[in-house]
Design a protein around this motif. Sequence first.
Motif, PDB file in Angstrom:
ATOM      1  N   ILE A   1      -5.909   4.051   3.895  1.00 30.11           N
ATOM      2  CA  ILE A   1      -5.028   2.892   4.068  1.00 30.11           C
ATOM      3  C   ILE A   1      -5.720   1.818   4.901  1.00 30.11           C
ATOM      4  O   ILE A   1      -5.750   0.640   4.526  1.00 30.11           O
ATOM      5  CB  ILE A   1      -3.687   3.309   4.719  1.00 30.11           C
TER       6      ILE A   1
ATOM      7  N   SER B   1       0.163  -1.812  12.986  1.00 24.92           N
ATOM      8  CA  SER B   1       1.339  -2.487  12.452  1.00 24.92           C
ATOM      9  C   SER B   1       1.741  -3.684  13.307  1.00 24.92           C
ATOM     10  O   SER B   1       1.796  -3.605  14.528  1.00 24.92           O
ATOM     11  CB  SER B   1       2.508  -1.495  12.388  1.00 24.92           C
TER      12      SER B   1
ATOM     13  N   LEU C   1       0.862  -1.174   0.000  1.00 27.61           N
ATOM     14  CA  LEU C   1       0.000   0.000   0.000  1.00 27.61           C
ATOM     15  C   LEU C   1       0.898   1.224   0.000  1.00 27.61           C
ATOM     16  O   LEU C   1       1.729   1.387   0.896  1.00 27.61           O
ATOM     17  CB  LEU C   1      -0.896   0.024   1.243  1.00 27.61           C
TER      18      LEU C   1
ATOM     19  N   VAL D   1       0.731  -6.809   8.914  1.00 26.72           N
ATOM     20  CA  VAL D   1       1.044  -5.466   8.429  1.00 26.72           C
ATOM     21  C   VAL D   1       2.460  -5.071   8.834  1.00 26.72           C
ATOM     22  O   VAL D   1       2.817  -5.121  10.014  1.00 26.72           O
ATOM     23  CB  VAL D   1       0.031  -4.433   8.965  1.00 26.72           C
TER      24      VAL D   1
ATOM     25  N   ILE E   1      -2.369   3.738  12.012  1.00 25.03           N
ATOM     26  CA  ILE E   1      -1.675   2.747  11.170  1.00 25.03           C
ATOM     27  C   ILE E   1      -0.482   2.180  11.935  1.00 25.03           C
ATOM     28  O   ILE E   1      -0.244   0.970  11.913  1.00 25.03           O
ATOM     29  CB  ILE E   1      -1.217   3.366   9.838  1.00 25.03           C
TER      30      ILE E   1
ATOM     31  N   THR F   1       4.842  -1.831   8.529  1.00 26.79           N
ATOM     32  CA  THR F   1       4.927  -0.420   8.179  1.00 26.79           C
ATOM     33  C   THR F   1       6.393  -0.050   8.001  1.00 26.79           C
ATOM     34  O   THR F   1       7.265  -0.556   8.711  1.00 26.79           O
ATOM     35  CB  THR F   1       4.284   0.472   9.259  1.00 26.79           C
TER      36      THR F   1
ATOM     37  N   VAL G   1       3.273  -1.091   4.129  1.00 24.97           N
ATOM     38  CA  VAL G   1       2.658   0.226   4.016  1.00 24.97           C
ATOM     39  C   VAL G   1       3.741   1.294   3.919  1.00 24.97           C
ATOM     40  O   VAL G   1       4.584   1.429   4.817  1.00 24.97           O
ATOM     41  CB  VAL G   1       1.731   0.530   5.215  1.00 24.97           C
TER      42      VAL G   1
END
Length: 160
Positions: free
Chosen positions: A64, A122, A6, A74, A118, A76, A107
């Motif tokens: 996002i 993570s 992303l 996830v 976000i 980041t 991300v």
Amino acid sequence: MNIKILCVGKLSEKFLKDACDEYKKRISAFSKIEIIEIPEEKILTQTPSKLEIENVLKKEERRILNKISDSDFVITLEILGKSIGSEDFSKFLEDKMNDGNSKFIFVIGGSFGLGDEIKKRSNFKLSFSKFTLPHQLFRVVLLEQIYRAFKIMNNQIYHK
């Protein structure tokens, strides 16, 4: 394995698009890969206030988070994340796959980074460098490292 990246913003330079396409093609021999571009929130001033930056981050953050599911692992990309080398990155991904993770989302934030929600979502905060890199160029660097990780995992030769 399924990998999604992303990214806030679109690639604007042909040479960056070409490099991303090449690494996506190479990675596809090992994993499904998808790049999802999240619209970058525009700011009209050269010197935005703290409140303007927070508003940008919140809007980008919502976009996002709408692309992330509960089952996604996830990762980041953050300057203050953990810095590891290519071999350790490969081992990390392999270990996470062996733990049952099959859907990875990387991300890459926009010009102002990533919002707090976000960062909280993570599963792993990763830093490639203390350098600040343009997020468009960083996309190429990330793809190259993912490709390198698969080559290492599969005991295949790749230049150092």
